[in-house]
Design a protein around this motif. Structure first.
Motif, short mmCIF file in Angstrom:
data_model
loop_
_atom_site.label_atom_id
_atom_site.label_comp_id
_atom_site.label_asym_id
_atom_site.label_seq_id
_atom_site.Cartn_x
_atom_site.Cartn_y
_atom_site.Cartn_z
N THR A 1 -5.70 10.46 -1.61
CA THR A 1 -6.04 9.06 -1.86
C THR A 1 -4.77 8.24 -1.78
O THR A 1 -3.66 8.78 -1.82
N SER A 2 -4.96 6.91 -1.66
CA SER A 2 -3.80 6.04 -1.62
C SER A 2 -4.01 4.87 -2.55
O SER A 2 -5.13 4.62 -3.01
N SER B 1 0.87 -1.18 0.00
CA SER B 1 0.00 0.00 0.00
C SER B 1 0.89 1.22 0.00
O SER B 1 1.92 1.25 0.67
N SER C 1 -7.35 7.76 1.79
CA SER C 1 -6.17 7.55 2.63
C SER C 1 -6.54 7.20 4.06
O SER C 1 -5.76 6.57 4.77
N PHE D 1 0.93 5.56 0.20
CA PHE D 1 0.22 6.79 0.50
C PHE D 1 0.50 7.81 -0.60
O PHE D 1 1.66 8.08 -0.93
N LEU E 1 -6.17 3.61 4.92
CA LEU E 1 -4.87 2.98 4.81
C LEU E 1 -4.42 2.21 6.06
O LEU E 1 -3.92 1.09 5.93
#
Lengths: 263, 291, 340
Positions: free
Chosen positions: C297-298, C291, C315, C293, C318
């Motif tokens: 958004t991620s 994942s 995000s 960042f 996350l």
């Protein structure tokens, strides 16, 4: 289709070839004439390539050729020894002196050779006193003469690399200044050094003014002298010298050109 | 650049670093600075060693002024012809492909350095009294190019011969400026409604003018400084200044004018320095526009 | 001022063996802003240059306001053009650059008009500056003012923002949009930046190998790409294996509608990362691989069996999606294209 752009391209092509043909004739005609002139006597060229016979028949010419070759080689060496370490050193340690060094190196551009001779005459009186009147002593003046061209070539080479960072990297690995200059910077400006040397050789082989007025001999002086006794031979030697310079400088510019393209 | 230099750390005192430049400065002092000073000081020195304006005053002698005048005419005319010819050639090459361009610029690099004895002999072989072209014209067209006198060894001949190295030099110095002209400018011009004539008079012309003028000045200085070609071509008389200096150096010294050669040399340096100064001013303008 | 319609009809142009334009047809409505989008070498710039008269076409016609201008040279076509960069005349000030075209036309009130145009692009105080005294963004504004000053029939923008920094680029493209709407000049905007094209254009034309692959509104091009090429070029897509049955494709157990129907059987669907939801679930079939960042958004990459799925998530999600977490993957029911 209208082909507005194509029509312009055609006009440009016509213009281009007109200019190239007209100027081509102007520039090739003297070379062709030299060839024609120097072959009027069928013995000229065979004699020119027969060194023992040539030096027998025209001892002055042979001496001039040898002198010029020695002068060219020595000037190149002296120029490199004097200029390369200084240029590198100034960039690394004395950036404030760069403008002064550049000014001095480019100064000969504004001092015509004929003027330099006037000023050099008393200096050469001393040179003759200490070292004799050999034609090789011209090397001192020639080094000054080639300074602007050699400096520009070497400076361009140094500008293309980041001398400071290279030196800092080398010194952080424990290198001394001599090692930095000889083993790090120098290999990176090899082509610049080479072109400076090439230019020097070409310029020295074409030098006449200083040699003639300081009463020393070299290729050009002996050609001029020869012109008074044997016109055909002098034209043949001129053509040969020109072709040699052509080959030398063509090699230089083609080497430079291919480098630019690969970038 | 400069600010970086100031900020650079100095590990050792400056004096030690300066030692590295001693050979260079010593050499340049002996073989460049001293000769220059010899000329400058000698121009103002009398035969007895004291300060004198006699040499400088002697520059106003008619024969010296004439020689300066002829030198200037020779340099100006050959510079102008060279500039126009070289600029046309440069433009032809800009619109051409890479191969022709490379060959011609390489050849120009050689020919621009091609002066002196060999060039003089090349023209003797071409249009000398028994030269290739002279003979051919006489035999085939019964044309005598010297019916009005042998002009090869005079000013017109020198101009023609000088053109041979001036055109290539112009090509070399002017080509970068022409390369600086971006195709977008022409296209923007056309989009805005300009004709080809308007493009040349309002955009390309003004943009190239400083470069053209500067290059012409450089050619002027080049011709003005040239000695060897004229020396090899002209054996009688001294029509131009460099040959006058030769005379002063080689002939018996005229009483009271021992240092006249130095005064003439100083005059030459001043002309060249002024011209080169103007050249670098124009060059700066060009770099701003077309760099 | 109202614009005029432009019609490119069957334009052909080859460079050696490359078809830069392959029977290109394009209609631009009066006052419309069309962005031509595509990779380099797709012919978009050639199309613009043929319209400007800076390049000959091998065949086809160019109609401006119903008039055939194919045979007219560039200087009589009445088009304003903004180039990628460095098109300002360096020996003229900003104001003189803007006045250039007006003077050629012998217009009256030239300085007044130039001042108006500089004001329009927000540079009223920079009229006396030379190009080298201005930033890249300012230079492009002046170029825009110069192109618009002559009130051209058509405005041509040839990658006008590509030489600028990201921030200036975004700012200036908004401004181009505002000015174009205000002035109402028919505009062709060429770019290789999909985000830029989607942001400014009324319609986006995606080009490939000298042809228009799709010409539609930005939303349609993005959401309903007609081909894998368009889907790929306009935004990032997952290529997920699935099975087509009639108007739908089944991907990892979810049935998604198709933009254009394909033959039944195995196929690859192109699914946007933002159309994928990832939810932690102890019995989920997916495992989070990585994942990253990216700001608001991620991006999360999930493995479902042998398949890799890229998802765009908020995000805030996350922390719950550390690598190794078991997750379920769900797709939004938006139409997808097939990779053919």
């Amino acid at each position: 289709m209208a082909g507005v752009i194509a029509a312009r391209r055609r006009r440009q092509r016509v213009f281009r070839w007109t200019v190239l043909v007209v100027l081509g004739i102007f520039f090739l005609l003297p070379l062709a004439a030299m060839l024609e002139f120097s072959t009027r006597n069928s013995e000229t060229w065979p004699l020119l390539v027969n060194w023992p016979k040539l030096s027998d028949t025209y001892p002055d010419l042979a001496e001039g050729i040898v002198s010029s070759l020695e002068q060219a080689a020595l000037t190149a060496v002296l120029m490199l020894v004097l200029l390369v370490p200084t240029a590198i050193w100034v960039r690394l340690r004395l950036p404030r002196l760069r403008r002064l060094v550049e000014f001095l190196c480019l100064l000969p551009l504004t001092i015509p050779a004929i003027v330099l001779v006037v000023g050099l005459a008393p200096v050469y009186a001393w040179v003759t006193y200490f070292l004799g009147g050999s034609s090789l002593t011209l090397v001192f003046a020639y080094t000054i003469l080639v300074l602007p061209y050699a400096y520009r070539a070497i400076d361009a080479g140094l500008s293309a690399i980041d001398v400071k960072t290279l030196a800092e990297a080398a010194r952080s690995l424990g290198a001394g200044w001599t090692t930095v200059i000889v083993r790090v910077v120098l290999p990176n400006i090899r082509s610049a050094v080479l072109s400076a040397a090439f230019l020097t050789v070409a310029l020295v082989l074409g030098e006449f003014t200083i040699a003639s007025l300081l009463n020393r001999t070299n290729l050009q002086v002996s050609i001029e002298l020869l012109g008074k006794s044997s016109a055909t031979m002098s034209v043949a030697v001129s053509l040969a010298a020109l072709l040699l310079a052509f080959v030398l400088l063509m090699l230089l510019s083609l080497a430079g050109g291919s480098k630019k393209e690969s970038k | 650049m400069a600010s970086q230099a100031v900020a650079a750390p100095r590990r050792r005192p400056r004096g030690t670093a300066l030692l590295g430049t001693v050979p260079f400065f010593a050499y340049v002092t002996i073989f460049l600075i001293i000769p220059t000073l010899v000329v400058v000081i000698g121009a103002f020195a009398g035969d007895d060693g004291g300060v004198s304006l006699a040499n400088v005053r002697a520059l106003t002698n008619d024969y010296i002024l004439d020689a300066f005048g002829r030198s200037i005419v020779l340099s100006a005319v050959s510079a102008l012809i060279g500039a126009i010819g070289g600029a046309l050639l440069a433009y032809a090459l800009v619109t051409a492909g890479g191969t022709i361009r490379r060959i011609v610029t390489s050849a120009a690099g050689v020919l621009a350095q091609f002066g002196g004895v060999t060039l003089a002999f090349a023209f003797l072989a071409t249009i000398g009294l028994s030269g290739f072209v002279t003979v051919w014209l006489k035999d085939h067209l019964s044309l005598d190019i010297y019916s009005g006198g042998v002009w090869l060894f005079e000013l017109p001949g020198l101009i023609l011969v000088y053109t041979y190295f001036q055109i290539p030099l112009m090509l070399i110095v002017f080509l970068p400026a022409l390369d600086g002209i971006r195709p977008q400018w022409r296209e923007a011009c056309e989009n805005l409604g300009a004709t080809t004539w308007q493009y040349w008079t309002r955009v390309a012309g003004p943009l190239l003018a400083p470069a053209f003028l500067g290059s012409t000045l450089l050619l002027f200085a080049n011709a003005f400084s040239a000695y060897a070609t004229a020396a090899a071509l002209v054996s009688q008389g001294s029509p131009i200044i460099p040959l006058q200096i030769r005379g002063a150096l080689t002939s018996e010294v005229v009483l009271g004018q021992q240092n006249l050669g130095k005064a003439m040399a100083l005059g030459m340096v001043i002309v060249v320095a002024v011209v080169m100064g103007l050249y670098s001013l124009l060059e700066r303008r060009t770099a701003k526009w077309l760099g | 001022m109202t614009g005029v319609a432009v019609h490119l009809e069957g334009l052909r142009r080859t460079f050696g063996s490359v078809h830069a334009l392959d029977n290109l047809d394009l209609e631009i409505a009066a006052g419309e802003l069309i962005a031509l989008l595509g990779p380099s070498g797709c012919g978009k710039t050639t199309a613009l240059r043929v319209l400007a008269g800076l390049e000959d076409a091998d065949g086809g016609r160019v109609l401006v306001g119903g008039k055939d201008v194919t045979a007219l040279p560039a200087n009589r076509r009445d088009m304003g053009m903004v180039f990628q960069a460095y098109s300002l005349f360096p020996h003229l000030t900003a104001a003189e650059n803007v006045e250039f075209g007006l003077k050629l036309r012998g217009r009256r009130r030239v300085p007044g008009r130039a001042a108006e145009m500089l004001e329009l692009v927000g540079l009223s105080s920079h009229g006396g500056r030379y190009p080298h005294q201005m930033s890249g963004g300012q230079q492009q504004r002046v170029a825009l003012a110069r192109a618009l000053a002559i009130e051209p029939a058509v405005l041509l923008l040839d990658e006008p923002l590509s030489a600028l920094d990201a921030k200036v680029r975004v700012q200036l493209r908004e401004e181009i949009k505002r000015i174009q709407t205000e002035v109402g000049t028919t505009t062709l905007f060429v770019t290789h930046d999909q985000e830029e094209a989607l942001a400014v254009a009324d319609r986006v034309g995606v080009m490939r190998a000298g042809r228009l692959e799709q010409l539609d509104t930005p939303a349609e091009v993005y959401q309903r790409p007609v081909s894998a090429f368009v889907a790929d070029f306009v935004g990032l897509s997952n290529r997920l294996p699935g099975t087509v049955t009639g108007p739908v494709i089944s991907v990892l157990g979810t049935e998604l509608p198709l933009v254009t129907p394909g033959a039944d059987g195995a196929a690859t669907a192109l699914v946007r990362p933002e159309a994928v939801d990832v939810t932690p679930a102890p019995d989920g079939a997916g495992r989070v691989l990585t994942s990253s960042f990216l700001g608001p958004t991620s991006r999360v990459i999930v493995t479902v069996g042998e398949t890799l799925v890229v998802a765009q998530v908020a995000s805030s999600q996350l922390p719950a999606l550390t690598p190794g977490t078991a997750v379920t993957v769900n797709f939004h029911p938006v139409p997808v294209a097939l990779d053919l």
